[in-house]
Design a protein around this motif. Structure first.
Motif, PDB file in Angstrom:
ATOM      1  N   ASP A  12       4.011  12.526   1.371  1.00 42.56           N
ATOM      2  CA  ASP A  12       5.125  11.846   1.447  1.00 42.56           C
ATOM      3  C   ASP A  12       5.851  12.378   3.495  1.00 42.56           C
ATOM      4  O   ASP A  12       5.969  11.007   3.616  1.00 42.56           O
ATOM      5  CB  ASP A  12       6.167  12.837   0.790  1.00 42.56           C
ATOM      6  CG  ASP A  12       7.304  12.416   0.658  1.00 42.56           C
ATOM      7  OD1 ASP A  12       7.619  11.570  -0.477  1.00 42.56           O
ATOM      8  OD2 ASP A  12       8.359  12.535   1.729  1.00 42.56           O
ATOM      9  N   ALA A  13       5.046  13.431   3.852  1.00 38.65           N
ATOM     10  CA  ALA A  13       5.678  12.739   5.305  1.00 38.65           C
ATOM     11  C   ALA A  13       4.734  11.553   5.601  1.00 38.65           C
ATOM     12  O   ALA A  13       4.992  10.974   6.324  1.00 38.65           O
ATOM     13  CB  ALA A  13       5.068  14.183   6.058  1.00 38.65           C
ATOM     14  N   LEU A  21      -3.477   9.423   7.083  1.00 37.51           N
ATOM     15  CA  LEU A  21      -3.056  10.182   6.292  1.00 37.51           C
ATOM     16  C   LEU A  21      -2.296  10.660   5.302  1.00 37.51           C
ATOM     17  O   LEU A  21      -3.191  11.347   4.426  1.00 37.51           O
ATOM     18  CB  LEU A  21      -1.939  11.190   7.678  1.00 37.51           C
ATOM     19  CG  LEU A  21      -2.835  11.583   9.214  1.00 37.51           C
ATOM     20  CD1 LEU A  21      -0.639  12.350   9.485  1.00 37.51           C
ATOM     21  CD2 LEU A  21      -3.300  12.797   9.188  1.00 37.51           C
ATOM     22  N   SER A  22      -2.108   9.437   4.760  1.00 35.83           N
ATOM     23  CA  SER A  22      -1.619   9.711   3.127  1.00 35.83           C
ATOM     24  C   SER A  22      -2.614   9.300   2.491  1.00 35.83           C
ATOM     25  O   SER A  22      -2.865   9.687   1.916  1.00 35.83           O
ATOM     26  CB  SER A  22      -0.880   8.462   3.510  1.00 35.83           C
ATOM     27  OG  SER A  22       0.399   8.458   4.048  1.00 35.83           O
ATOM     28  N   SER A  23      -4.193   8.576   3.111  1.00 34.52           N
ATOM     29  CA  SER A  23      -4.712   8.165   2.065  1.00 34.52           C
ATOM     30  C   SER A  23      -5.820   9.589   2.043  1.00 34.52           C
ATOM     31  O   SER A  23      -6.473   9.949   0.995  1.00 34.52           O
ATOM     32  CB  SER A  23      -5.948   6.808   3.420  1.00 34.52           C
ATOM     33  OG  SER A  23      -5.308   5.933   3.395  1.00 34.52           O
ATOM     34  N   VAL A  24      -5.545  10.499   2.873  1.00 37.63           N
ATOM     35  CA  VAL A  24      -6.643  11.459   2.693  1.00 37.63           C
ATOM     36  C   VAL A  24      -6.022  12.468   1.950  1.00 37.63           C
ATOM     37  O   VAL A  24      -6.573  12.634   0.857  1.00 37.63           O
ATOM     38  CB  VAL A  24      -6.492  12.878   4.097  1.00 37.63           C
ATOM     39  CG1 VAL A  24      -7.088  13.902   4.302  1.00 37.63           C
ATOM     40  CG2 VAL A  24      -7.599  11.593   5.228  1.00 37.63           C
ATOM     41  N   ALA A  25      -4.828  12.249   1.920  1.00 39.74           N
ATOM     42  CA  ALA A  25      -3.466  13.674   0.814  1.00 39.74           C
ATOM     43  C   ALA A  25      -3.906  12.908  -0.628  1.00 39.74           C
ATOM     44  O   ALA A  25      -4.091  13.457  -1.649  1.00 39.74           O
ATOM     45  CB  ALA A  25      -2.266  12.965   1.267  1.00 39.74           C
ATOM     46  N   LEU A  26      -4.112  11.520  -1.185  1.00 40.48           N
ATOM     47  CA  LEU A  26      -4.638  10.768  -1.794  1.00 40.48           C
ATOM     48  C   LEU A  26      -6.043  10.425  -2.679  1.00 40.48           C
ATOM     49  O   LEU A  26      -5.964  11.431  -4.065  1.00 40.48           O
ATOM     50  CB  LEU A  26      -4.579   9.295  -1.919  1.00 40.48           C
ATOM     51  CG  LEU A  26      -2.749   8.473  -1.443  1.00 40.48           C
ATOM     52  CD1 LEU A  26      -2.739   7.318  -1.415  1.00 40.48           C
ATOM     53  CD2 LEU A  26      -2.238   8.560  -3.012  1.00 40.48           C
ATOM     54  N   GLY A  43       1.202  -1.246   0.003  1.00 39.46           N
ATOM     55  CA  GLY A  43      -0.373   0.057  -0.634  1.00 39.46           C
ATOM     56  C   GLY A  43       0.925   1.374  -0.187  1.00 39.46           C
ATOM     57  O   GLY A  43       0.100   2.432  -0.629  1.00 39.46           O
ATOM     58  N   ILE A  44       1.895   0.900   1.006  1.00 36.83           N
ATOM     59  CA  ILE A  44       2.728   2.374   1.038  1.00 36.83           C
ATOM     60  C   ILE A  44       3.339   2.933  -0.674  1.00 36.83           C
ATOM     61  O   ILE A  44       3.230   3.931  -1.118  1.00 36.83           O
ATOM     62  CB  ILE A  44       3.247   2.351   2.194  1.00 36.83           C
ATOM     63  CG1 ILE A  44       3.162   1.793   3.529  1.00 36.83           C
ATOM     64  CG2 ILE A  44       5.198   3.156   1.314  1.00 36.83           C
ATOM     65  CD1 ILE A  44       4.499   1.506   4.261  1.00 36.83           C
ATOM     66  N   GLN A  45       3.486   1.932  -0.986  1.00 36.80           N
ATOM     67  CA  GLN A  45       4.734   1.892  -2.808  1.00 36.80           C
ATOM     68  C   GLN A  45       3.579   1.790  -3.306  1.00 36.80           C
ATOM     69  O   GLN A  45       3.687   2.441  -4.335  1.00 36.80           O
ATOM     70  CB  GLN A  45       5.003   0.148  -2.884  1.00 36.80           C
ATOM     71  CG  GLN A  45       5.922   0.939  -4.075  1.00 36.80           C
ATOM     72  CD  GLN A  45       7.322   1.706  -3.871  1.00 36.80           C
ATOM     73  OE1 GLN A  45       7.764   2.000  -2.992  1.00 36.80           O
ATOM     74  NE2 GLN A  45       7.356   2.631  -4.817  1.00 36.80           N
ATOM     75  N   PHE A  46       1.849   1.958  -3.091  1.00 37.72           N
ATOM     76  CA  PHE A  46       1.109   1.856  -4.134  1.00 37.72           C
ATOM     77  C   PHE A  46       0.947   3.356  -4.341  1.00 37.72           C
ATOM     78  O   PHE A  46       0.880   3.923  -5.728  1.00 37.72           O
ATOM     79  CB  PHE A  46      -0.177   0.769  -3.670  1.00 37.72           C
ATOM     80  CG  PHE A  46      -1.489   1.556  -4.585  1.00 37.72           C
ATOM     81  CD1 PHE A  46      -1.728   0.076  -5.294  1.00 37.72           C
ATOM     82  CD2 PHE A  46      -1.394   2.201  -5.364  1.00 37.72           C
ATOM     83  CE1 PHE A  46      -2.540   0.324  -6.534  1.00 37.72           C
ATOM     84  CE2 PHE A  46      -2.877   2.179  -6.731  1.00 37.72           C
ATOM     85  CZ  PHE A  46      -3.265   1.230  -7.302  1.00 37.72           C
ATOM     86  N   GLY A  47       0.522   4.075  -3.027  1.00 46.36           N
ATOM     87  CA  GLY A  47       0.876   5.508  -2.851  1.00 46.36           C
ATOM     88  C   GLY A  47       1.485   6.094  -3.812  1.00 46.36           C
ATOM     89  O   GLY A  47       1.871   7.436  -4.521  1.00 46.36           O
TER      90      GLY A  47
END
Length: 468
Positions: A140-141, A115-120, A47-51
């Motif tokens: 990124d953060a 937080l990453s999901s919100v940004a995506l 998932g991290i690399q997908f983002g």
């Protein structure tokens, strides 16, 4: 030498198989972890690399659709690595000292994923350039918050003699996530329900972000969060691992002392990482617009430009598909050549791939250099971490992993600050910057030959003289 696991290897689900990592390294006599256990503990990396794959493949194109010129692109990427430079050591320090019902690492997985999901979700819908840059920073953060403890998860839970295999599984999942991310806009765009809609045609005509990219980002948010939750649910942290105490000297002093007392292998690997990732960032920052402008002859806001970006994403998908396959091949080559020579050879493959792009003029031929780049990335995601995990002080692996990841961030900052200047004052175009990345990776391959010998598998360096 990496050895294959017996078919009846015990599963990681048994908490009794763990050793308390805060007091001693993971014992080399500990029973090996099953392949299912290795997969589950690293599944969130998919998932991290997908983002990150969506960000890298489409970020520059999103910026250009909002009016950015080529010389602004590196600066718009600058906030993200600057934050990563600060966040990763801090996350590593506090993860080593965290005590919650979920353990030391898993709370950071979850916070970063949310937080990453919100940004995506919001990034492809940004109304102006600076909002897009801010959302890229958040993505990124937040991804860094999740990623740093994930690297330590393998060092925490896997026997020392099996850690190379554990990091190779992470590399395999990284490649798989990046394949899905890179190909997704192309796949969605070629679904019949999307190719003929008036909304899609009018959006492209106005220079907006194509619907295929927007839908890919929404899917990426779900994959990022879902895979991290899977790891949290399926992989418990050992109940007997106590966190390090918070030192009276303070976090900043402890981080500085860790930097000052880095093991010799880590110091040398830092240079290898810097030149390796500088090459990758030269490609990621300029590959999609370079293909659009120099091979397709397209400009932003046209259907041809959208098609060229989709094609560059497909090229990156091939690159990452090779990364998946190469991760399995690296496991075999390491058994014969060792980590040092395997990593050097892999980086040379990546260097050859990037340099050759400068002489390609047909879109279909771009798939060939992606093979070399995929081999290099597979090695970069695994072997440096396997070498590092066996050389850092026991109980502080997340802090050292966080510091080590800064040597990925530093070349990104150099690329952001320097590549625009190179284009302005040296006269390089986008394709030339990609080729420059190949030469940087060749330097990394030469430096990898000088990686110092380390202790035998299962042995680690003693803890630093300054205690936590």
């Amino acid at each position: 030498m990496v050895k294959s696991l017996p078919a009846d290897s015990p599963s990681i689900d048994s908490q009794t198989s763990f050793s308390p990592v805060s007091s001693s390294p993971v014992s080399s006599s500990q029973p090996p972890v099953s392949m299912a256990g290795l997969w589950n503990m690293s599944f969130g990396f998919l998932g991290i690399q997908f983002g990150w794959g969506l960000q890298m493949a489409n970020g520059s194109a999103i910026f250009e659709s909002l009016g950015a010129n080529p010389h602004q692109l590196p600066l718009l990427w600058l906030a993200a690595p600057m934050s990563g430079l600060l966040i990763q050591p801090v996350v590593g320090y506090w993860s080593d000292r965290t005590c919650t019902p979920l353990g030391r690492r898993r709370p950071f997985f979850l916070v970063g994923a949310l937080l990453s999901s919100v940004a995506l979700v919001f990034l492809p819908n940004a109304s102006n350039l600076w909002i897009a840059a801010g959302l890229l920073w958040l993505l990124d953060a937040s991804a860094n918050v999740s990623m740093t403890p994930f690297r330590s998860f393998v060092a925490d839970l896997v026997p020392a003699q099996q850690q190379t295999q554990g990091f190779i599984v992470q590399s395999l999942l990284c490649g798989l996530g990046a394949v899905l991310a890179s190909a997704m806009p192309w796949v969605i765009a070629h679904l019949s329900v999307l190719t003929t809609t008036p909304e899609t045609d009018s959006l492209i005509a106005m220079g907006g972000v194509p619907l295929s990219i927007k839908l890919s980002f929404y899917l990426g948010a779900a994959v990022f969060l879902g895979t991290v939750i899977w790891t949290v649910i399926t992989t418990p942290e050992p109940a007997d691992s106590e966190p390090l105490p918070v030192s009276d000297e303070g976090m900043v002093r402890q981080i500085w002392d860790a930097i000052a007392t880095m093991p010799p292998i880590m110091r040398h690997l830092a240079w290898v990482q810097c030149f390796s990732w500088l090459g990758i960032f030269c490609m990621f920052l300029y590959f999609p617009p370079a293909i659009a402008h120099h091979i397709f002859g397209a400009i932003p806001g046209t259907p041809l430009y959208a098609k060229s970006i989709e094609w560059s994403g497909l090229c990156l998908a091939v690159d990452n598909l090779v990364c998946c396959v190469a991760a399995l091949g690296i496991y075999v080559v390491v058994a014969r050549l060792g980590e040092r020579y395997t990593h050097s050879l892999s980086l040379l493959c990546g260097a050859a791939g990037l340099v050759s792009i400068g002489w390609i003029h047909q879109p279909g031929l771009l798939l060939l250099p992606m093979v070399g780049v995929g081999i290099a990335i597979a090695s970069m995601h695994s072997l440096p971490y396997a070498l590092l995990a066996r050389s850092v002080p026991a109980g502080q692996n997340c802090l050292y992993m966080g510091i080590f990841n800064c040597f990925i961030v530093l070349p990104e900052i150099v690329a952001a600050l320097g590549l625009g200047w190179v284009m302005d004052y040296v006269g390089c175009d986008r394709i030339s910057i990609v080729v420059l990345g190949g030469f940087s990776m060749a330097i990394a391959a030469l430096l990898a030959q000088g990686i110092p010998d380390q202790t035998a598998p299962g042995e680690q360096c003693p803890t630093s003289t300054r205690t936590a």
